[in-house]
Design a protein around this motif. Structure first.
Motif, short mmCIF file in Angstrom:
data_model
loop_
_atom_site.label_atom_id
_atom_site.label_comp_id
_atom_site.label_asym_id
_atom_site.label_seq_id
_atom_site.Cartn_x
_atom_site.Cartn_y
_atom_site.Cartn_z
N LYS A 24 1.15 -1.39 0.21
CA LYS A 24 -0.23 -0.02 0.48
C LYS A 24 0.88 1.46 0.05
N THR A 25 0.56 1.83 -1.08
CA THR A 25 0.88 3.22 -0.58
C THR A 25 0.34 4.65 -1.08
N LYS A 26 0.38 6.00 -1.00
CA LYS A 26 -0.34 7.01 -0.52
C LYS A 26 -0.86 7.58 -1.92
N ARG A 27 -2.30 8.05 -2.17
CA ARG A 27 -2.00 8.49 -3.46
C ARG A 27 -3.49 9.65 -2.68
N LYS A 28 -4.43 10.31 -3.61
CA LYS A 28 -4.62 11.06 -3.46
C LYS A 28 -5.77 10.65 -4.82
N PHE A 29 -7.91 11.07 -4.46
CA PHE A 29 -8.59 11.32 -5.64
C PHE A 29 -9.13 12.31 -5.75
N PHE A 30 -9.04 13.41 -6.78
CA PHE A 30 -8.83 14.14 -6.30
C PHE A 30 -10.36 14.66 -7.63
N PRO A 31 -11.35 15.41 -7.30
CA PRO A 31 -12.40 15.79 -7.67
C PRO A 31 -12.92 16.23 -8.79
N ASN A 32 -13.49 15.90 -9.84
CA ASN A 32 -13.23 16.77 -11.73
C ASN A 32 -14.17 17.76 -11.39
#
Length: 79
Positions: A24-32
């Motif tokens: 597991k590595t950190k990531r970001k979910f950006f809004p559209n």
């Protein structure tokens, strides 16, 4: 400027990329987010806002002024 919808308050979420080996590595979910101009009929002016795709669909369904009032009442409106 922050990646936040000015109507709904949607912002960047944090999660994990999960590999096949379950690393597991950190990531970001950006809004559209889209920058869009809307016409405010009561004032007779154009308003440029940074809104999510879901907010655009809501504006198309309910109208811009009604959506503005609802988000102000809800407390998510940021101008």
């Amino acid at each position: 400027m922050a990646k936040v919808c000015q109507l709904t308050g949607k912002r960047t979420r944090v999660g994990n990329n999960v590999s096949h080996a379950n690393n597991k590595t950190k990531r970001k979910f950006f809004p559209n987010l889209q920058t869009k101009k809307f016409f405010l009929e009561s004032e007779g002016v154009w308003v440029r806002m940074k809104v999510s795709a879901k907010a655009i669909r809501t504006i198309n369904k309910n109208g811009f002024e009604k959506t503005l009032i609802a988000s102000a009442r809800k407390g998510t409106l940021s101008v």
